[in-house]
Enzyme design. Structure first.
Site, short mmCIF file in Angstrom:
data_model
loop_
_atom_site.label_atom_id
_atom_site.label_comp_id
_atom_site.label_asym_id
_atom_site.label_seq_id
_atom_site.Cartn_x
_atom_site.Cartn_y
_atom_site.Cartn_z
N LYS A 25 9.53 33.60 -16.46
CA LYS A 25 8.22 33.64 -15.79
C LYS A 25 7.35 34.75 -16.40
CE LYS A 25 8.65 30.30 -12.74
NZ LYS A 25 7.91 29.03 -12.91
N VAL A 36 10.22 18.27 -18.93
CA VAL A 36 9.41 19.17 -19.77
C VAL A 36 10.23 19.94 -20.79
CG1 VAL A 36 7.54 19.42 -18.07
CG2 VAL A 36 9.44 21.07 -18.08
N TYR A 87 15.39 33.54 -14.90
CA TYR A 87 14.17 33.01 -14.26
C TYR A 87 13.03 34.03 -14.38
CZ TYR A 87 11.21 31.37 -10.37
OH TYR A 87 10.15 30.93 -9.59
N GLY A 134 5.86 18.79 -11.90
CA GLY A 134 6.56 19.24 -10.68
C GLY A 134 5.90 18.74 -9.41
N1 LIG Z 1 9.13 28.27 -3.85
C1 LIG Z 1 9.04 29.55 -4.18
O1 LIG Z 1 9.46 30.45 -3.41
C2 LIG Z 1 8.43 29.95 -5.49
C3 LIG Z 1 8.12 31.29 -5.69
C4 LIG Z 1 7.54 31.67 -6.89
C5 LIG Z 1 7.28 30.74 -7.87
N2 LIG Z 1 7.59 29.44 -7.66
C6 LIG Z 1 7.31 28.50 -8.74
O2 LIG Z 1 6.48 27.46 -8.26
C7 LIG Z 1 6.76 26.25 -8.96
C8 LIG Z 1 7.04 25.14 -7.96
O3 LIG Z 1 8.14 25.54 -7.17
P1 LIG Z 1 8.58 24.75 -5.85
O4 LIG Z 1 9.01 25.77 -4.89
O5 LIG Z 1 7.55 23.75 -5.49
O6 LIG Z 1 9.89 24.03 -6.42
P2 LIG Z 1 10.65 22.70 -5.97
O7 LIG Z 1 10.25 22.30 -4.61
O8 LIG Z 1 12.08 22.94 -6.26
O9 LIG Z 1 10.06 21.61 -7.00
C9 LIG Z 1 10.33 21.74 -8.37
C10 LIG Z 1 9.59 20.67 -9.11
O10 LIG Z 1 9.81 20.88 -10.51
C11 LIG Z 1 10.23 19.65 -11.11
N3 LIG Z 1 11.09 19.92 -12.25
C12 LIG Z 1 12.21 20.70 -12.28
N4 LIG Z 1 12.75 20.68 -13.52
C13 LIG Z 1 11.93 19.90 -14.29
C14 LIG Z 1 11.94 19.49 -15.64
N5 LIG Z 1 12.91 19.89 -16.48
N6 LIG Z 1 10.95 18.69 -16.07
C15 LIG Z 1 9.96 18.28 -15.25
N7 LIG Z 1 9.90 18.62 -13.96
C16 LIG Z 1 10.87 19.41 -13.48
C17 LIG Z 1 10.96 18.91 -10.03
O11 LIG Z 1 10.96 17.53 -10.36
P3 LIG Z 1 12.15 16.55 -9.84
O12 LIG Z 1 12.10 16.68 -8.33
O13 LIG Z 1 11.77 15.22 -10.33
O14 LIG Z 1 13.42 17.08 -10.41
C18 LIG Z 1 10.10 19.26 -8.81
O15 LIG Z 1 8.98 18.40 -8.75
C19 LIG Z 1 7.96 26.55 -9.87
O16 LIG Z 1 7.50 26.81 -11.16
C20 LIG Z 1 8.56 27.81 -9.26
O17 LIG Z 1 9.26 28.57 -10.20
C21 LIG Z 1 8.15 29.02 -6.50
#
Ligand SMILES: NC(=O)c1ccc[n+]([C@@H]2O[C@H](COP(=O)([O-])OP(=O)(O)OC[C@H]3O[C@@H](n4cnc5c(N)ncnc54)[C@H](OP(=O)(O)O)[C@@H]3O)[C@@H](O)[C@H]2O)c1
Length: 248
Positions: free
Chosen positions: A159, A66, A155, A14
């Site tokens: 998690k 993944v 989701y 990610g």
């Molecule tokens: N942002 C929030 O508010 C928040 C809160 C709690 C937890 N989180 C967790 O933090 C983590 C990062 O979130 P973020 O906010 O940075 O999300 P984001 O900006 O949407 O980025 C998501 C990343 O995951 C990759 N990804 C998605 N599906 C995938 C797959 N099947 N295989 C490999 N890579 C995949 C995407 O790659 P591509 O761009 O190449 O598709 C991207 O790099 C996640 O696990 C999310 O659930 C986020």
């Protein structure tokens, strides 16, 4: 504090944007070389790679979905020799679409569990043999694992599974490898901004002690700490990084 990751090698899934990119760049800023995992956003991954290059560290882009165990195995086997000995494995890839329990299809449910939970298993399964003794794993879960979320049951359930996978893996891989988890609250990334559109405008002010959402770097700092030897006596733990969500 010296994180002691100079010259070490990390793989971050990610890492094409958001928290994963912030983590990859911070690791490089502390002296690590980084395998930049992404699914489809090749330009995004290239941006992360360039930022790491500018910091004077090696970065290897690594396309892998993944959810596909064969693709994960294949991608890891194609890494250059130098990148096939990992000190830190960080699973940040995730997806958080919305859908009510009455409307979600089985396919939608399964896809979200696949990315957020099964993906972590595929990664651990394939990368475990590449992890050096003394290495560490960090899973990125969510505050949703504890609170549950309306319209995101898939989701939140995935998690919660990831938090538990962290504990089982920590037990199984100890003492050679530490396994920990970071559970962020709402963070200002593409995913976070999209989720925030469904919340009342005063959500941060009324629900979070710190009255604001996180910046990706604030989450990355905690991930890097848990990945590094600076947290050498922590394993099986989940670090809540949510601005005081539980207390309000
Ligand atoms: N942002 C929030 O508010 C928040 C809160 C709690 C937890 N989180 C967790 O933090 C983590 C990062 O979130 P973020 O906010 O940075 O999300 P984001 O900006 O949407 O980025 C998501 C990343 O995951 C990759 N990804 C998605 N599906 C995938 C797959 N099947 N295989 C490999 N890579 C995949 C995407 O790659 P591509 O761009 O190449 O598709 C991207 O790099 C996640 O696990 C999310 O659930 C986020």
């Amino acid at each position: 504090m010296d994180l002691r990751i100079d010259g070490k090698i990390a793989l971050v899934t990610g890492a094409s944007r958001g928290i994963g990119r912030a983590t990859a760049q911070m690791l490089a800023g502390e002296g690590a070389d980084v395998v930049v995992g992404f699914r489809q956003d090749s330009p995004g991954a290239d941006e992360t790679v360039s930022a790491i290059d500018r910091l004077g560290r090696y970065a290897w882009p690594c396309r892998m979905d993944v959810t596909d165990p064969d693709a994960v195995e294949q991608a890891l086997s194609e890494l250059p020799e130098q990148a096939r000995r990992l000190d830190m494995l960080i699973h940040c890839a995730g997806e958080a679409p919305v859908g009510s329990l009455s409307e979600l299809t089985c396919a939608e449910w399964n896809r979200v569990v696949d990315v957020n939970l099964n993906g972590a298993f595929h990664l651990l399964h394939a990368a475990q043999s590449l992890l050096r003794e003394g290495g560490s794993v960090v899973m990125v879960a969510s505050v949703a694992a504890q609170t549950g979320v309306p319209h995101q049951a898939h989701y939140a359930a995935a998690k919660a599974g990831l938090v538990n996978l962290t504990k089982s893996a920590a037990r199984e891989l100890a003492p050679a490898i530490r396994v920990n988890c970071v559970a962020p609250g709402m963070t200002l990334t593409e995913m976070g901004r999209q989720t925030a559109t469904g919340l009342p405008p005063d959500y941060a002010k009324t629900k979070l002690l710190l009255q604001r959402f996180a910046e990706p770097e604030e989450i990355a700092r905690c991930i890097v700490f848990l990945a590094s030897p600076a947290s050498s006596f922590i394993t099986g733990a989940t670090l809540d990084v949510n601005g005081g969500r539980y207390l309000r």
